[in-house]
Design a protein around this motif. Structure first.
Motif, PDB file in Angstrom:
ATOM      1  N   ASP A   1      15.606 -16.782   4.674  1.00  0.00           N
ATOM      2  CA  ASP A   1      16.815 -16.314   5.338  1.00  0.00           C
ATOM      3  C   ASP A   1      17.247 -14.947   4.780  1.00  0.00           C
ATOM      4  OD1 ASP A   1      19.718 -15.948   5.717  1.00  0.00           O
ATOM      5  OD2 ASP A   1      19.665 -17.952   6.585  1.00  0.00           O
ATOM      6  N   ARG A   2      17.140 -13.913   5.610  1.00  0.00           N
ATOM      7  CA  ARG A   2      17.500 -12.553   5.174  1.00  0.00           C
ATOM      8  C   ARG A   2      18.985 -12.447   4.814  1.00  0.00           C
ATOM      9  NH1 ARG A   2      13.604 -10.811   9.209  1.00  0.00           N
ATOM     10  NH2 ARG A   2      11.929  -9.730   8.110  1.00  0.00           N
ATOM     11  N   ASP A   3      19.852 -13.068   5.605  1.00  0.00           N
ATOM     12  CA  ASP A   3      21.288 -12.956   5.337  1.00  0.00           C
ATOM     13  C   ASP A   3      21.659 -13.585   3.996  1.00  0.00           C
ATOM     14  OD1 ASP A   3      21.686 -11.600   7.712  1.00  0.00           O
ATOM     15  OD2 ASP A   3      22.213 -13.408   8.831  1.00  0.00           O
ATOM     16  N   ARG A   4      21.077 -14.740   3.711  1.00  0.00           N
ATOM     17  CA  ARG A   4      21.351 -15.395   2.435  1.00  0.00           C
ATOM     18  C   ARG A   4      20.818 -14.553   1.275  1.00  0.00           C
ATOM     19  NH1 ARG A   4      19.072 -21.153   1.578  1.00  0.00           N
ATOM     20  NH2 ARG A   4      18.724 -20.694   3.752  1.00  0.00           N
ATOM     21  N   ARG A   5      19.615 -14.013   1.458  1.00  0.00           N
ATOM     22  CA  ARG A   5      19.045 -13.137   0.417  1.00  0.00           C
ATOM     23  C   ARG A   5      19.901 -11.893   0.227  1.00  0.00           C
ATOM     24  NH1 ARG A   5      13.487 -14.558  -1.783  1.00  0.00           N
ATOM     25  NH2 ARG A   5      13.326 -16.585  -0.827  1.00  0.00           N
ATOM     26  N   ALA A   6      20.398 -11.314   1.316  1.00  0.00           N
ATOM     27  CA  ALA A   6      21.231 -10.118   1.207  1.00  0.00           C
ATOM     28  C   ALA A   6      22.493 -10.413   0.404  1.00  0.00           C
ATOM     29  CB  ALA A   6      21.588  -9.582   2.597  1.00  0.00           C
ATOM     30  N   ALA A   7      23.106 -11.559   0.656  1.00  0.00           N
ATOM     31  CA  ALA A   7      24.311 -11.925  -0.099  1.00  0.00           C
ATOM     32  C   ALA A   7      23.981 -12.095  -1.581  1.00  0.00           C
ATOM     33  CB  ALA A   7      24.920 -13.202   0.469  1.00  0.00           C
TER      34      ALA A   7
ATOM     35  N   THR B   1      22.154   0.205  -4.882  1.00  0.00           N
ATOM     36  CA  THR B   1      23.593  -0.017  -4.773  1.00  0.00           C
ATOM     37  C   THR B   1      23.813  -1.292  -3.951  1.00  0.00           C
ATOM     38  OG1 THR B   1      23.868   1.192  -2.689  1.00  0.00           O
ATOM     39  CG2 THR B   1      23.981   2.489  -4.737  1.00  0.00           C
ATOM     40  N   VAL B   2      25.022  -1.799  -3.978  1.00  0.00           N
ATOM     41  CA  VAL B   2      25.343  -2.999  -3.211  1.00  0.00           C
ATOM     42  C   VAL B   2      25.035  -2.783  -1.727  1.00  0.00           C
ATOM     43  CG1 VAL B   2      27.228  -4.521  -2.477  1.00  0.00           C
ATOM     44  CG2 VAL B   2      27.026  -3.856  -4.880  1.00  0.00           C
ATOM     45  N   ALA B   3      25.243  -1.567  -1.235  1.00  0.00           N
ATOM     46  CA  ALA B   3      24.973  -1.271   0.181  1.00  0.00           C
ATOM     47  C   ALA B   3      23.492  -1.432   0.542  1.00  0.00           C
ATOM     48  CB  ALA B   3      25.443   0.145   0.518  1.00  0.00           C
ATOM     49  N   ASP B   4      22.617  -1.427  -0.454  1.00  0.00           N
ATOM     50  CA  ASP B   4      21.178  -1.594  -0.221  1.00  0.00           C
ATOM     51  C   ASP B   4      20.764  -3.047  -0.028  1.00  0.00           C
ATOM     52  OD1 ASP B   4      20.555   1.177  -0.533  1.00  0.00           O
ATOM     53  OD2 ASP B   4      20.577   0.931  -2.721  1.00  0.00           O
ATOM     54  N   ALA B   5      21.660  -3.983  -0.298  1.00  0.00           N
ATOM     55  CA  ALA B   5      21.296  -5.405  -0.283  1.00  0.00           C
ATOM     56  C   ALA B   5      20.607  -5.849   1.008  1.00  0.00           C
ATOM     57  CB  ALA B   5      22.511  -6.275  -0.596  1.00  0.00           C
ATOM     58  N   PRO B   6      21.076  -5.483   2.204  1.00  0.00           N
ATOM     59  CA  PRO B   6      20.355  -5.917   3.410  1.00  0.00           C
ATOM     60  C   PRO B   6      18.922  -5.377   3.469  1.00  0.00           C
ATOM     61  CG  PRO B   6      22.588  -5.251   3.979  1.00  0.00           C
ATOM     62  CD  PRO B   6      22.356  -4.826   2.546  1.00  0.00           C
ATOM     63  N   GLY B   7      18.711  -4.133   3.076  1.00  0.00           N
ATOM     64  CA  GLY B   7      17.364  -3.565   3.072  1.00  0.00           C
ATOM     65  C   GLY B   7      16.465  -4.217   2.043  1.00  0.00           C
ATOM     66  N   ILE B   8      17.015  -4.514   0.882  1.00  0.00           N
ATOM     67  CA  ILE B   8      16.244  -5.209  -0.150  1.00  0.00           C
ATOM     68  C   ILE B   8      15.854  -6.594   0.356  1.00  0.00           C
ATOM     69  CG2 ILE B   8      16.317  -6.195  -2.476  1.00  0.00           C
ATOM     70  CD1 ILE B   8      18.270  -3.876  -3.197  1.00  0.00           C
TER      71      ILE B   8
ATOM     72  N   HIS C   1      15.491  -7.556   3.425  1.00  0.00           N
ATOM     73  CA  HIS C   1      14.452  -7.403   4.457  1.00  0.00           C
ATOM     74  C   HIS C   1      13.080  -7.267   3.801  1.00  0.00           C
ATOM     75  CE1 HIS C   1      12.154  -5.994   7.867  1.00  0.00           C
ATOM     76  NE2 HIS C   1      11.795  -4.944   7.137  1.00  0.00           N
ATOM     77  N   VAL C   2      12.979  -6.411   2.784  1.00  0.00           N
ATOM     78  CA  VAL C   2      11.698  -6.234   2.090  1.00  0.00           C
ATOM     79  C   VAL C   2      11.304  -7.523   1.390  1.00  0.00           C
ATOM     80  CG1 VAL C   2      10.496  -5.016   0.223  1.00  0.00           C
ATOM     81  CG2 VAL C   2      11.920  -3.735   1.843  1.00  0.00           C
ATOM     82  N   HIS C   3      12.252  -8.190   0.755  1.00  0.00           N
ATOM     83  CA  HIS C   3      11.970  -9.422   0.017  1.00  0.00           C
ATOM     84  C   HIS C   3      11.310 -10.456   0.937  1.00  0.00           C
ATOM     85  CE1 HIS C   3      13.682 -12.143  -3.424  1.00  0.00           C
ATOM     86  NE2 HIS C   3      12.427 -12.398  -3.179  1.00  0.00           N
ATOM     87  N   VAL C   4      11.939 -10.700   2.064  1.00  0.00           N
ATOM     88  CA  VAL C   4      11.435 -11.706   3.001  1.00  0.00           C
ATOM     89  C   VAL C   4      10.122 -11.249   3.635  1.00  0.00           C
ATOM     90  CG1 VAL C   4      11.915 -12.841   5.212  1.00  0.00           C
ATOM     91  CG2 VAL C   4      13.690 -12.743   3.440  1.00  0.00           C
ATOM     92  N   THR C   5      10.075 -10.029   4.108  1.00  0.00           N
ATOM     93  CA  THR C   5       8.875  -9.520   4.776  1.00  0.00           C
ATOM     94  C   THR C   5       7.683  -9.465   3.825  1.00  0.00           C
ATOM     95  OG1 THR C   5      10.258  -8.238   6.288  1.00  0.00           O
ATOM     96  CG2 THR C   5       7.918  -7.612   6.134  1.00  0.00           C
ATOM     97  N   ALA C   6       7.915  -8.977   2.615  1.00  0.00           N
ATOM     98  CA  ALA C   6       6.820  -8.870   1.642  1.00  0.00           C
ATOM     99  C   ALA C   6       6.290 -10.248   1.261  1.00  0.00           C
ATOM    100  CB  ALA C   6       7.285  -8.098   0.405  1.00  0.00           C
ATOM    101  N   TRP C   7       7.165 -11.231   1.120  1.00  0.00           N
ATOM    102  CA  TRP C   7       6.690 -12.593   0.841  1.00  0.00           C
ATOM    103  C   TRP C   7       5.810 -13.086   1.979  1.00  0.00           C
ATOM    104  CZ3 TRP C   7       8.259 -17.188  -2.181  1.00  0.00           C
ATOM    105  CH2 TRP C   7       8.671 -16.842  -3.471  1.00  0.00           C
ATOM    106  N   ARG C   8       6.249 -12.837   3.206  1.00  0.00           N
ATOM    107  CA  ARG C   8       5.457 -13.290   4.362  1.00  0.00           C
ATOM    108  C   ARG C   8       4.110 -12.577   4.420  1.00  0.00           C
ATOM    109  NH1 ARG C   8      10.631 -13.460   8.444  1.00  0.00           N
ATOM    110  NH2 ARG C   8      11.418 -15.498   7.731  1.00  0.00           N
TER     111      ARG C   8
END
Length: 165
Positions: free
Chosen positions: A44-50, A12-19, A21-28
């Protein structure tokens, strides 16, 4: 994460910050050998979340999340294929889990939820043995297509994997 149940469900849209976080962390975690450290540090987690919130809201891409203990620990996204020469009409656009859940079955559950047994294709870094082994176990084979993706200022070879009935 040991002992915790992993649930997979549509995002859901509410999951965007968690997604994000995983996106950035998993890449690292996964790409430290292939991608410059300064590029990974600048993700940038905030940009990815948006971006994730807008993508999920649009409904144009299927997104599944894996959740454990109330936290998102993985995600998978699918679409109709971003390539003009798409070999089948379903692309697994991304599948990432945190390293802390490697071996837990989260990746397999995400793959199953995202594409089931459908014919599908994906692009993966040529130098990513863990991912390539996972996809081979799930019937994906190199179809001969390669390209170089620019990540930051670095060219990274990617290969297309295909699974058909």
């Amino acid at each position: 994460m040991a002992g915790r149940t992993i649930e997979v469900r549509p995002a859901t849209v509410a999951d965007a910050p968690g997604i994000a976080h995983v996106h950035v962390t998993a890449w690292r975690e996964a790409y430290a050998r292939q991608v410059p450290a300064e590029y990974l540090a600048a993700l940038d987690r905030d940009r990815r979340a948006a971006s994730w919130a807008a993508l999920i809201a649009s409904g144009t891409t299927g997104v599944q999340v894996a959740e454990s203990g109330g936290a998102i620990v993985g995600w998978a996204s699918t679409g109709t294929g971003r390539d003009a020469d798409a070999p089948v009409p379903l692309e697994l656009e991304g599948l990432y889990t945190l390293a802390s859940v490697y071996g837990s079955g989260a990746g397999q559950r995400l793959l199953d939820a995202a594409i089931g047994s459908a014919d599908a294709y994906l692009w993966v870094m040529a130098d990513n043995p863990r991912a390539r082994t996972f996809y081979a176990r799930n019937g994906f084979r190199f179809d001969g297509s390669t390209k170089v993706e620019t990540i930051g200022a670095t060219g990274v070879e990617v290969v297309r994997l295909l699974r058909t009935a």
